[in-house]
Design an enzyme around this catalytic site. Structure first.
Site, PDB file in Angstrom:
ATOM      1  N   THR A   1       0.880  -1.152   0.000  1.00 40.12           N
ATOM      2  CA  THR A   1       0.000   0.000   0.000  1.00 40.12           C
ATOM      3  C   THR A   1       0.920   1.203   0.000  1.00 40.12           C
ATOM      4  O   THR A   1       2.125   1.060   0.008  1.00 40.12           O
ATOM      5  CB  THR A   1      -0.908  -0.124   1.241  1.00 40.12           C
ATOM      6  OG1 THR A   1      -1.690  -1.307   1.100  1.00 40.12           O
ATOM      7  CG2 THR A   1      -1.800   1.046   1.487  1.00 40.12           C
TER       8      THR A   1
ATOM      9  N   THR B   1      -4.218   2.095  -2.174  1.00 41.03           N
ATOM     10  CA  THR B   1      -3.672   0.760  -2.419  1.00 41.03           C
ATOM     11  C   THR B   1      -4.327   0.093  -3.614  1.00 41.03           C
ATOM     12  O   THR B   1      -5.457   0.425  -3.985  1.00 41.03           O
ATOM     13  CB  THR B   1      -3.872  -0.127  -1.167  1.00 41.03           C
ATOM     14  OG1 THR B   1      -3.142  -1.340  -1.339  1.00 41.03           O
ATOM     15  CG2 THR B   1      -5.319  -0.465  -0.909  1.00 41.03           C
TER      16      THR B   1
ATOM     17  N   ASN C   1      -3.829  -3.222  -3.144  1.00 40.50           N
ATOM     18  CA  ASN C   1      -3.619  -4.401  -2.314  1.00 40.50           C
ATOM     19  C   ASN C   1      -2.208  -4.936  -2.516  1.00 40.50           C
ATOM     20  O   ASN C   1      -1.259  -4.324  -2.060  1.00 40.50           O
ATOM     21  CB  ASN C   1      -4.699  -5.461  -2.530  1.00 40.50           C
ATOM     22  CG  ASN C   1      -4.818  -6.373  -1.315  1.00 40.50           C
ATOM     23  OD1 ASN C   1      -4.249  -6.083  -0.270  1.00 40.50           O
ATOM     24  ND2 ASN C   1      -5.544  -7.460  -1.429  1.00 40.50           N
TER      25      ASN C   1
ATOM     26  N   GLY D   1       1.311  -1.531   4.844  1.00 42.01           N
ATOM     27  CA  GLY D   1       1.828  -2.729   5.519  1.00 42.01           C
ATOM     28  C   GLY D   1       0.779  -3.625   6.137  1.00 42.01           C
ATOM     29  O   GLY D   1       1.013  -4.197   7.204  1.00 42.01           O
TER      30      GLY D   1
HETATM   31  N1  GLY Z   1      -5.323  -3.828   1.130  1.00 40.26           N
HETATM   32  C1  GLY Z   1      -4.838  -3.671   2.434  1.00 40.26           C
HETATM   33  C2  GLY Z   1      -5.779  -2.937   3.319  1.00 40.26           C
HETATM   34  O1  GLY Z   1      -6.641  -2.249   2.823  1.00 40.26           O
HETATM   35  O2  GLY Z   1      -5.677  -3.044   4.514  1.00 40.26           O
END
Ligand code: GLY
Length: 590
Positions: free
Chosen positions: A399, A417, A419, A492
């Site tokens: 992210t 992000t 992901n 993270g």
């Molecule tokens: N894709 C990681 C989060 O949104 O926590």
């Protein structure tokens, strides 16, 4: 599949500079936090074998500054503020520039969260998280044998409907001063003229080769069969065209126009399920930030659909019930933090989800009285086992967070992000960007671990139009006098929550400078696996032995989340990008 995931993690760790060094605990005064904090930072004392030295400084900017994972993207935001743009204008310019210069996590094909605090006291949060497509269904990632497939993580079916363009456009329209056309200029220039590939991008692409080459990004990122070479210029004409269309036509170019058509066609060719109707229906949500306090400091942080703000608030509320916390790095301090995180994550994993679909007991979870109840369950000198409720994400660094402050004192904390690094691996050659694999943040099979070890409850099961739970935690902190103190957040996975809150604690509880607060060793507990993770050598052997004797299962790990933060300083602002990051993160200001 497992091998691929491991490689993808490695690529992420390399890009974000995670994985070297050792640490020991730092010792600072643990006097109760008070209003003197801004003027009373004490030098931290890091042991000699800790990878970072205490007493370093950050980037000092008298007026305005951006801290992000890309020097070029930070410079884009700074350019906008030098041209009289405010922090929201700059945040949007930075976000679009990250989509060009940081394809690993910056994005048009993903989503995120933005917390805004204007100098006049107005606060807001934009939720531009992806949503499940209308054709999504609860069991869509189960194979005929009832077992999870890898389709929530990689390939065309892994994507939620992107929210980035709509979210940034909404923030700009409500709180910015410039047009979309103006704030997009740096990103368009970077895509048109290109930027010089560094060794970090090269290495990341090299490590990601086995899955990126499965999709259409192969020709763009591996010309002649090799990753983009360090020192060469990387131009992205397709992305430049997309950005120009957005500049000219606004977000409709993406959600109702040519860009969207190209996205849908590209996804359909690969078996994806996002339709024009999905894009046309997408809307970012304006939310009230969670407003909490810690010993008189005020925090504004992200409410659901992210779990970040609730979990940070719950953990800090529990810690506030201690009359005074023991010194940083001590047995007592570590026990208190780990116990607080353990309890907050138990709630996070079982009670949170998209509040448009499920009941989320937000008031209770963020209340001081509930924290007092939880505090009673913490035994002095004894770890408690996590009930066999949930496990959560094991790792991940995919992210990106950026913090912005302008000359008027407006502040923006944004985390965004796709992901995993490079998202689902699917690169759409038409519009020129990677698509997210955010569907994996749902509990694709409630009660069972997903590809990353994530086991969550029914609250976060897949449903059409629903937002998947996130850990992203953009946060803004005011001092007890109400003045802007900190803008912070991280990348993270679940470590976003623990790393962000520990930087906050290091500043306001442990009176560290921001540079030391960012360099201090971090710990992490996420309920299940029921282990207390700490950065290798981040606890002294004596402290570790005592914790083990108390029943904590210790797990030394290399690295932590990736935090980018800004703090008020006597001479303006000090900005610090993640010291563990060997990539192109930089703060740029004036
Ligand atoms: N894709 C990681 C989060 O949104 O926590």
């Amino acid at each position: 599949m497992q091998t691929m995931i491991v490689r993808r993690f490695r690529a992420g760790l390399t890009l974000l500079g995670i994985g070297v060094g050792a640490c020991h605990h730092a010792t600072t005064s643990s006097a109760p936090p008070d209003s003197r904090a801004i003027s009373a930072h004490f030098p931290a004392h890091f042991p000699v074998d800790w990878r970072f030295k205490a007493g370093e400084s950050g980037t000092v900017a008298p007026t305005a500054v951006v801290a992000s994972n890309s020097a070029l993207a930070s410079a884009a935001g700074d350019e906008i503020m030098r041209g009289d743009g405010n922090a929201v204008d700059a945040a949007v310019a930075t976000g679009f520039a990250l989509a060009v210069t940081f394809p690993f996590a910056g994005n048009l094909g993903g989503g995120g969260y933005m917390v805004i605090r204007m100098a006049d006291g107005r606060t807001a949060a934009v939720d531009y998280r992806e949503i499940a497509p209308l054709a999504a269904s609860r069991d869509m990632y189960l194979g005929p044998d009832g077992k999870m497939t890898d389709e929530s993580v990689v390939g065309y079916r892994a994507s939620g409907v992107p929210g980035a363009v709509a979210g940034m456009s909404a923030a700009l329209a409500r709180y910015g001063t410039k047009s979309l056309r103006e704030v997009l200029q740096p990103a368009i220039r970077l895509a048109d003229e290109g930027f010089v590939v560094d060794s970090v991008l090269f290495t990341s692409l090299d490590h990601s080769r086995d899955y990126l080459e499965r999709f259409d990004g192969k020709t763009v990122f591996y010309p002649n069969g090799e990753p983009l070479q360090p020192g060469t210029r990387f131009r992205q004409p397709a992305l430049a065209r997309t950005l120009r269309l957005i500049a000219e036509q606004g977000q409709d170019a993406f959600y109702k126009g040519e860009v969207g058509d190209s996205l849908v066609a590209g996804m359909k060719r690969g078996g994806g399920i996002i339709t024009k109707e999905d894009l046309a229906r997408y809307k970012p949500e304006w939310r009230q930030p969670i407003a909490s306090t810690y010993h008189g400091y005020k925090l504004f942080t992200m409410p659901p659909s992210s779990s970040g703000g609730v979990t940070i608030t719950e953990a800090l509320n529990i810690l506030e019930t201690f009359d005074s916390l023991p010194p940083f790095g001590s047995v007592g301090y570590t026990h208190a933090l780990a116990s607080a995180y353990q309890r907050a994550f138990i709630d996070r994993n079982s009670k949170l989800g998209d509040a448009a679909f499920v009941h989320v007991p937000l008031d209770k979870l963020t209340s001081k009285s509930y924290a007092r109840e939880l505090r009673k369950t913490i035994l002095p000198g004894r770890a408690s086992a996590t009930p066999a409720l949930e496990r959560t994400i094991t790792d991940g660094n995919h992210t990106t967070h950026y913090s912005v402050v302008d000359g008027a004192g407006n502040a923006v904390a944004t985390t965004t992000t796709i992901n995993n690094g490079y998202g689902s691996g699917v690169y759409l050659t038409g519009p020129g960007f990677f698509m997210n694999d955010e569907m994996d943040d749902f509990a694709a099979q409630p009660g069972k671990p997903n590809m990353f070890g994530l086991v969550q409850g029914e609250q976060n099961a897949i449903a059409p139009g629903k937002r998947m739970l996130s850990a992203m935690s953009p946060t803004i902190v005011l001092d007890p006098q109400g003045k802007l103190l900190l803008v912070v957040g991280a990348a993270g996975g679940p470590r976003i929550i623990t790393a962000t809150s520990q930087v906050i604690l290091n500043v306001i509880q442990n009176h560290m400078t921001l540079a030391d607060a960012m360099r201090a060793p971090r710990l992490h507990h996420q309920a299940l696996p029921d282990t207390l993770r700490f950065e290798e050598h981040g606890l002294t052997p004596a402290v570790a032995d005592s914790l083990k004797a108390m029943g904590w299962r210790l797990d030394p790990v290399r690295g932590s989340a990736n935090v980018n933060a800004i703090m008020r300083a006597a001479s303006g602002w000090v900005a610090v990008t993640e010291p563990r990051d060997r990539g192109p993160s930089r703060a740029v200001g004036h």
